[in-house]
Design a protein around this motif. Structure first.
Motif, PDB file in Angstrom:
ATOM      1  N   LYS A 151       0.825  -1.211   0.000  1.00  0.00           N
ATOM      2  CA  LYS A 151       0.000   0.000   0.000  1.00  0.00           C
ATOM      3  C   LYS A 151       0.858   1.259   0.000  1.00  0.00           C
ATOM      4  O   LYS A 151       0.522   2.273  -0.607  1.00  0.00           O
ATOM      5  N   ARG A 152       1.999   1.203   0.710  1.00  0.00           N
ATOM      6  CA  ARG A 152       2.844   2.382   0.873  1.00  0.00           C
ATOM      7  C   ARG A 152       3.761   2.616  -0.324  1.00  0.00           C
ATOM      8  O   ARG A 152       4.107   3.762  -0.630  1.00  0.00           O
ATOM      9  N   LEU A 153       4.115   1.558  -1.052  1.00  0.00           N
ATOM     10  CA  LEU A 153       5.111   1.689  -2.110  1.00  0.00           C
ATOM     11  C   LEU A 153       4.675   2.651  -3.218  1.00  0.00           C
ATOM     12  O   LEU A 153       5.502   3.458  -3.676  1.00  0.00           O
ATOM     13  N   PRO A 154       3.426   2.609  -3.707  1.00  0.00           N
ATOM     14  CA  PRO A 154       3.045   3.615  -4.720  1.00  0.00           C
ATOM     15  C   PRO A 154       3.174   5.045  -4.202  1.00  0.00           C
ATOM     16  O   PRO A 154       3.572   5.939  -4.957  1.00  0.00           O
ATOM     17  N   GLU A 155       2.857   5.262  -2.914  1.00  0.00           N
ATOM     18  CA  GLU A 155       3.007   6.604  -2.356  1.00  0.00           C
ATOM     19  C   GLU A 155       4.477   7.016  -2.337  1.00  0.00           C
ATOM     20  O   GLU A 155       4.812   8.164  -2.649  1.00  0.00           O
ATOM     21  N   GLY A 178       6.812 -15.549  -5.700  1.00  0.00           N
ATOM     22  CA  GLY A 178       6.929 -14.718  -6.884  1.00  0.00           C
ATOM     23  C   GLY A 178       6.490 -13.289  -6.619  1.00  0.00           C
ATOM     24  O   GLY A 178       7.137 -12.329  -7.053  1.00  0.00           O
ATOM     25  N   ALA A 179       5.375 -13.139  -5.875  1.00  0.00           N
ATOM     26  CA  ALA A 179       4.892 -11.789  -5.564  1.00  0.00           C
ATOM     27  C   ALA A 179       5.895 -11.037  -4.682  1.00  0.00           C
ATOM     28  O   ALA A 179       6.138  -9.838  -4.879  1.00  0.00           O
ATOM     29  N   ILE A 180       6.494 -11.741  -3.713  1.00  0.00           N
ATOM     30  CA  ILE A 180       7.464 -11.101  -2.820  1.00  0.00           C
ATOM     31  C   ILE A 180       8.694 -10.667  -3.602  1.00  0.00           C
ATOM     32  O   ILE A 180       9.228  -9.564  -3.410  1.00  0.00           O
ATOM     33  N   LEU A 181       9.168 -11.523  -4.498  1.00  0.00           N
ATOM     34  CA  LEU A 181      10.352 -11.183  -5.271  1.00  0.00           C
ATOM     35  C   LEU A 181      10.097  -9.990  -6.189  1.00  0.00           C
ATOM     36  O   LEU A 181      10.966  -9.125  -6.372  1.00  0.00           O
ATOM     37  N   ILE A 182       8.900  -9.929  -6.767  1.00  0.00           N
ATOM     38  CA  ILE A 182       8.565  -8.778  -7.610  1.00  0.00           C
ATOM     39  C   ILE A 182       8.521  -7.498  -6.785  1.00  0.00           C
ATOM     40  O   ILE A 182       9.052  -6.448  -7.174  1.00  0.00           O
ATOM     41  N   LEU A 183       7.871  -7.591  -5.593  1.00  0.00           N
ATOM     42  CA  LEU A 183       7.795  -6.426  -4.717  1.00  0.00           C
ATOM     43  C   LEU A 183       9.191  -6.014  -4.241  1.00  0.00           C
ATOM     44  O   LEU A 183       9.498  -4.813  -4.153  1.00  0.00           O
ATOM     45  N   GLN A 184      10.028  -7.002  -3.961  1.00  0.00           N
ATOM     46  CA  GLN A 184      11.389  -6.710  -3.523  1.00  0.00           C
ATOM     47  C   GLN A 184      12.174  -5.993  -4.629  1.00  0.00           C
ATOM     48  O   GLN A 184      12.950  -5.070  -4.355  1.00  0.00           O
ATOM     49  N   ASP A 185      11.954  -6.392  -5.856  1.00  0.00           N
ATOM     50  CA  ASP A 185      12.635  -5.739  -6.970  1.00  0.00           C
ATOM     51  C   ASP A 185      12.172  -4.294  -7.125  1.00  0.00           C
ATOM     52  O   ASP A 185      12.978  -3.401  -7.398  1.00  0.00           O
ATOM     53  N   ARG A 186      10.880  -4.059  -6.963  1.00  0.00           N
ATOM     54  CA  ARG A 186      10.374  -2.685  -7.042  1.00  0.00           C
ATOM     55  C   ARG A 186      10.976  -1.797  -5.965  1.00  0.00           C
ATOM     56  O   ARG A 186      11.379  -0.656  -6.225  1.00  0.00           O
ATOM     57  N   VAL A 187      11.063  -2.331  -4.728  1.00  0.00           N
ATOM     58  CA  VAL A 187      11.668  -1.554  -3.639  1.00  0.00           C
ATOM     59  C   VAL A 187      13.146  -1.293  -3.922  1.00  0.00           C
ATOM     60  O   VAL A 187      13.666  -0.195  -3.683  1.00  0.00           O
ATOM     61  N   ALA A 188      13.839  -2.307  -4.460  1.00  0.00           N
ATOM     62  CA  ALA A 188      15.257  -2.131  -4.762  1.00  0.00           C
ATOM     63  C   ALA A 188      15.464  -1.051  -5.824  1.00  0.00           C
ATOM     64  O   ALA A 188      16.451  -0.298  -5.778  1.00  0.00           O
TER      65      ALA A 188
END
Length: 817
Positions: free
Chosen positions: A80-84, A191-201
């Protein structure tokens, strides 16, 4: 037939080869060959009788894994916070790029930008940690599920081969189906965690890029130290064009500050509420302390300055609140918030520091406060270079005028021969600051604002910081002084007996921390902190290489600090034990000294081992050192080790303690110290004799105060023949009982010792518990006995000899005469 049944019982989606027996075979298949060194060992099977129980266990495990198959509140909050944060980074990038694209951004601008990006990166770093832990947990769960799938597959093959009941086969198939479903869900979640981790990175990478750009520009500021980076004062043409651009620059700076303020309120607005709550709590505390400290006002119990500090609760609370902001805002707040805090704390700091100033200097302090306020405004306007330059030049010109006027007025009031050393030092500092202001004004007027700000703004900024820190030091020392006078600290023995010492030591520690904080913040204010850190790191990493031995300066400093810290910690613990723990316990004689000494040796040993580990010494190689030490003991250290072991025996046996009156050989006195190698004995003549511990063990030692402090005093006297013995004994007892230091129990005793050549010999034996005054008591008893014998008319005869001369000897004597 069994092959057909197995094919029917296998769940859809599972390979038909799982657990399938060879066609036409009715006996169990042969065991597979033993795995080679490179082959994976075959999974262990589950015995048929254990299938039901193990199925229940794996069912519980699968239910526990359901928490990993769903995102969870932490992952949901990140999603929820990442797009912000992404939108925030986009906005920060536009704002920061607009400020950094300026031809020559100042250090204050770079500090504000770096603080924002560091805060964003810190938040994203926390997300990276959470996601990494989640991905690791899912990976471990998948490995366990793979192992369980192989184990239950083999169990199914064994069950089919052993002709187990159909219900058992169905139970195994159900387990395999559940494991496959759980594995599929975990793979989806991974898979979802790895994608989210890549976005944060990716967002972390954007932060790193911007921080790298800021760092590069910060290093460029140092290179502009002696270059023209602003418009010279006499260049009217460039000033005219710059003034035309001034409104646009001001609007751009205001817009950037407003955007930064909005981001700050959105991310850290709650910290401002925490700061207000801390301020209100400190105000209430100071008000309560003021009521309690009023009873010590005007007395020696509490310093007058401390009482006056409590009379200003709002000012004291504001100073402490601002100083505590470093722990509230882990990164620097935006420029608007920082400027507001500097302005708010200025007046309270002036009011607190004024309490300890000479009244003559109060007016000068007010003028300095005005300069500090102008410096704060100049710093806030630093994003508009032309405006900053004009304010800075006015500051330096006004500073030169004020300092010159003050020097002239002080010289007229007090001639050079009538000033004190403190006044002379103050005048010297004023002349130095005046010279710095003159150079800074010249540099700023010539367009070298980097050099001018480094000198002039550096002096004002460091002075402002010193003012605030000194105000906080006065408030903190006043609180410490009051805390030592109220419960629970006032009930401690160490506080009751050493309060002044503890106050001085605490004030010294606070002052040292204040100096360190002043140096660090001043370097940050001047933009020299990164360069200083790099210089210190380079110095600490400097290695001294000699063969296989490599020692750096940092290792040596850590070694020294660790050893010194062990000594300080040992001293503090022994002080607390001696003053507050031992007096409250009933311990055997000498046990306190033994415990303190062993604790001291243990802490020193632990500190030495930690220091050696910090130095990079392999502790496993200390066995070689221990062997060499043993050889040294065998050859030349017998005496040292003998004395050390003897000292330990003295501590454990507790036959000798500090304060005991002992006699070893021809040395008699009081034990002052029990050391590792020797004891210190202070004789009655005032000499301090160092007695080796081995002598205390091997030789005969007389301890007059081992069990108690009683000492017998014997006073003998001889009286003339014809004196009544009964009367003489009564006089001896009366004199002994009349002395105040003679104990009634054991009672004094008088004895008739016998007949001498010229006198009757008597002796009185008394006891006293004042071992330190036994010689004086013996002397007083002798004087009193002499006076009592005189009053009784008894004579103390001199030695007498009867000489008889025969007739022949008489004639020879006459001829000689």
């Amino acid at each position: 037939m069994l092959a057909m049944l197995a094919a029917l019982w296998l769940p859809a989606g599972l390979p038909a080869a799982w657990g399938q027996a060879p066609p036409g075979s009715t006996a169990p298949s042969k065991a597979p060959p033993a795995p080679t060194a490179t082959e994976k060992p075959a999974p262990q099977s589950i015995p048929v009788p254990e299938v039901a129980r193990r199925a229940e266990d794996i069912g519980k495990e699968l239910r526990d894994l359901e928490t990993l198959a769903v995102p969870g509140p932490a992952i949901g909050a990140i999603e929820k916070r990442l797009p912000e944060i992404t939108a925030q980074i986009v906005g920060q990038t536009e704002t920061s790029s607009r400020l950094l694209d300026d031809a020559q951004p100042v250090a204050a601008t770079l500090d504000g930008i770096a603080a924002q990006w560091q805060a964003t990166r810190a938040e994203l770093a926390g997300y990276v940690t959470v996601l990494a832990e989640r991905a690791t947990a899912i990976e471990e769960a998948l490995k366990n599920l793979t192992a369980n799938r192989e184990r239950w597959t083999r169990a199914r093959a064994d069950a089919v081969a052993s002709r187990a009941p159909a219900q058992v086969i169905e139970r195994i198939d159900g387990v395999l189906t559940a494991v496959a479903a759980a594995r599929a869900r975990l793979q989806t979640q991974r898979g979802a965690i790895l994608i989210l981790q890549d976005r944060v990175a990716q967002e972390v990478g954007r932060c790193e890029d911007m921080l790298g750009r800021v760092a590069s520009l910060r290093r460029g500021i140092a290179g502009r130290l002696f270059t023209q980076d602003s418009v010279p004062l006499w260049d009217t043409r460039q000033h005219a064009s710059a003034f035309l651009e001034l409104p646009d620059r001001i609007r751009s700076a205001i817009a950037a500050d407003v955007a930064q303020l909005r981001q700050f309120v959105g991310r850290q607005g709650w910290k401002a509420a925490v700061q207000v709550a801390i301020f209100l709590g400190l105000v209430l505390l100071m008000s309560a302390v003021r009521r309690g400290a009023s009873q010590w006002a005007g007395s020696a119990e509490l310093e007058t300055t401390s009482v006056l500090v409590f009379a200003r609760p709002i000012s004291a609370a504001l100073v402490l609140t601002v100083l505590l902001s470093g722990w509230i805002y882990l990164t620097a707040p935006v420029r608007a918030i920082a400027t507001l805090g500097k302005i708010v704390v200025l007046l309270p700091a002036l009011r607190i520091t004024r309490l300890s100033l000479d009244p003559v200097l109060v007016r000068m302090q007010n003028v300095i406060g005005a300069f500090f306020l102008a410096e704060i405004i100049r710093n806030f306007a630093s994003v508009v270079p032309l405006l900053e330059q004009q304010i800075f030049l006015l500051e330096m010109a006004a500073g030169m005028v004020v300092l010159g006027w003050w020097l002239v007025s002080r010289r007229r009031q007090r001639p050079a021969g009538a000033i004190s050393s403190r006044e002379r030092a103050l005048r010297l500092i004023t002349r130095v600051v005046l010279a710095v202001f003159a150079v800074a004004f010249a540099a700023g007027a010539a367009g070298d604002m980097t050099l001018g700000l480094l000198l002039g703004s550096g002096v004002l900024g460091a002075g402002y910081l010193a003012l605030v820190l000194y105000g906080g030091l006065r408030v903190a020392s006043a609180l410490v002084a009051f805390a030592f006078r109220v419960r629970p600290l006032c009930s401690l023995g160490m506080v009751q007996r050493h309060r002044a010492l503890l106050e001085r030591r605490t004030y010294g520690v606070l002052r040292g921390l204040g100096v360190v904080a002043w140096v660090i913040v001043s370097l940050r204010y001047l933009g020299l902190w990164p360069a200083t850190v790099e210089l210190i790191d380079a110095a600490m990493d400097a290695h001294l290489q000699r063969g296989t031995l490599s020692i750096s300066l940092g290792d040596v400093l850590v070694f020294a600090i660790t050893v010194a810290g062990s000594f300080i910690l040992s001293g503090l613990l022994r002080f607390a034990l001696d003053e507050d723990v031992y007096p409250r316990l009933t311990l055997g004689r000498g046990l306190t000294g033994a415990v303190s000494s062993l604790l001291h040796y243990a802490l020193l040993l632990a500190g030495l081992l930690l220091a050696l580990a910090a130095l990079g010494v392999d502790l496993t190689k200390l066995t070689i050192l221990a062997g060499a030490f043993g050889v040294g003991i065998g050859f030349g250290l017998q005496t040292v080790v003998n004395n050390f072991v003897s000292g330990l025996l003295i501590l454990f046996e507790r036959r000798i303690d500090v304060g005991d009156a002992i006699q070893v050989g021809d040395v008699a006195g009081q034990v002052q110290q029990l050391g590792m190698r020797a004891c210190t004995v202070r004789t009655g003549e005032g000499a301090e004799v160092i007695v080796p511990n081995a002598s205390m063990i091997s030789e005969k030692v007389t301890n007059w105060t081992l069990s108690d402090g009683l000492r017998r005093i014997d006073v003998g006297v001889g009286v003339a023949y014809g004196t009544p013995p009964e009367k003489m004994l009564e006089i001896l007892l009366e004199v002994a009982r009349a002395h105040p230091l003679v104990l009634a129990d054991p009672a004094p005793a008088a004895f008739f010792l016998g007949f001498g050549e010229s006198a009757l010999r008597f002796e009185v034996r008394t006891w006293t518990d004042r071992f330190d005054l036994w010689a004086q008591t013996q002397s007083e008893l002798a004087v009193a006995l002499y006076a009592a014998l005189g009053e009784a008319g008894f004579e103390i005869p001199l030695p007498q000899r009867d000489v008889r001369v025969r007739d022949g000897d008489r004639g020879a004597l006459k001829r000689e005469i």
